[in-house]
Design an enzyme around this catalytic site. Sequence first.
Site, short mmCIF file in Angstrom:
data_model
loop_
_atom_site.label_atom_id
_atom_site.label_comp_id
_atom_site.label_asym_id
_atom_site.label_seq_id
_atom_site.Cartn_x
_atom_site.Cartn_y
_atom_site.Cartn_z
N THR A 1 24.49 39.27 -5.66
CA THR A 1 25.89 39.23 -5.21
C THR A 1 26.07 40.38 -4.21
O THR A 1 26.58 41.44 -4.57
CB THR A 1 26.87 39.37 -6.39
N CYS B 1 23.97 47.84 -6.35
CA CYS B 1 24.95 47.78 -7.45
C CYS B 1 26.06 48.80 -7.24
O CYS B 1 27.16 48.45 -6.84
CB CYS B 1 24.26 48.04 -8.79
#
Length: 425
Positions: free
Chosen positions: A81, A256
Amino acid sequence: MSEKICVIGLGYVGLPLAVELAKHHDTVGFDINAERVRELQSGVDRTLEVENEELKRSQLKVSDQLEDLKDRTFFIVTVPTPIDENNNPDLTPLRKASEMLGKVVKEGAVVVYESTVYPGVTEEYCGPILSQVSGLELFSQIKLGYSPERINPGDKVHTITKVTKVVAAQDAETLDRVASVYESVVTAGVFRAASIKVAEAAKVIENTQRDLNIALMNELAMIFDRLGIRTVDVLEAAGTKWNFLKFSPGLVGGHCIGVDPYYLTQKAEQVGYHPQVILSGRRVNDNMGSYVAQKVVKLLIKEGRNVKGARVGVLGLTFKENVPDLRNSKVPDIVRELKEFGMDVIIHDPYADVQEAQHEYNLTPVELEQFHDLDAVVVAVCHTFYKDLGFENIISRLKPQGVVADIKSLFIKEPERSDLTYWSL
Ligand SMILES: NC(=O)c1ccc[n+]([C@@H]2O[C@H](COP(=O)([O-])OP(=O)(O)OC[C@H]3O[C@@H](n4cnc5c(N)ncnc54)[C@H](O)[C@@H]3O)[C@@H](O)[C@H]2O)c1
């Protein structure tokens, strides 16, 4: 019930999970990257998360064939993502994985997303795609779940089985199914979150909190530098209080910590709230590469050296220590800025794949032998390799009165020396 599991996306998160699940369940690991699939089939994990021997012994079936997914009852999606060039969430891999799953998913199946997202993505974005492509109805025919991943690449202590796993699902019955699959592998147990959105939010704030705390440390480091005091000394002193949180300054890279907060801030904007604290932390952290480079320049000037043409060696290119992961590394920011000052910069990294470094950043790591007659050395990533190499070895590569910029204070305990300038963040 006995589930036939499929993990979609065999990267840093998906592969270790799939290998663990395969110890207890009939498990297929699926990835669209044919090269990755071939490598895994031959028992090689280039992310170094799973030992090659373990991979070879594993019952996991690794595949890039949709056909192998058709009899599965339980899917876990662990695709990337990322954010785009404007720092907006890029849901393309999730969309494509959901479309693909829609073609194979059967009535009664559970689809659990693990990718880090903002609250609402599983039910409002992925679910409808699954439903549309499969022709099956959400809730009644396909069940959704969410279970955020807490893996820490390179960390052999906090591994998947040893860290509490948050689980969530659309209804109580599905939650039992999801919990029981994860309970079979996670010895630390599972935590049943109140809802899918709660679990999505929990994950994204874990990383946002870390990002902000590091941003605060970075800001403090810049202040203390001007005041002529060492940040490590201040943090050591403050850290003796029971509720002082132990964070340290540094580069925030990877896909992240430096990325996930943008998922939350974009969603916040959509619902009419303009985040200030989160985004200001992001700005501080994103600027650290440039700050370090400028500091090196100032230190060289102070030593009376020519900046243009100065030879600088940068140790470490990956986004953090002891991993080969180059994604969103902030070291290239330092290199770029140093080069803009006209310096001659060379890079070394014991883990980085040279071709990937060239492809991602147009940078070519060199052998350590080339690190000699340097005006400055930047210890950018504290790989154990550099710790083992030792301070003496590293500074032997400098010209007299050279500069050492030790971002993570790896060598801060070394005795002070008059023949070089040592600086740490
Ligand atoms: N790496 C971490 O430290 C970490 C920790 C916690 C959470 N996460 C989250 O987990 C997710 C995955 O991260 P990662 O580090 O494992 O990513 P990764 O890039 O290492 O792996 C993703 C894998 O998915 C594959 N893939 C992409 N699209 C696909 C598709 N449509 N179908 C099948 N496979 C597909 C890719 O080929 C790749 O092998 C992200 O949302 C990330 O934010 C990562």
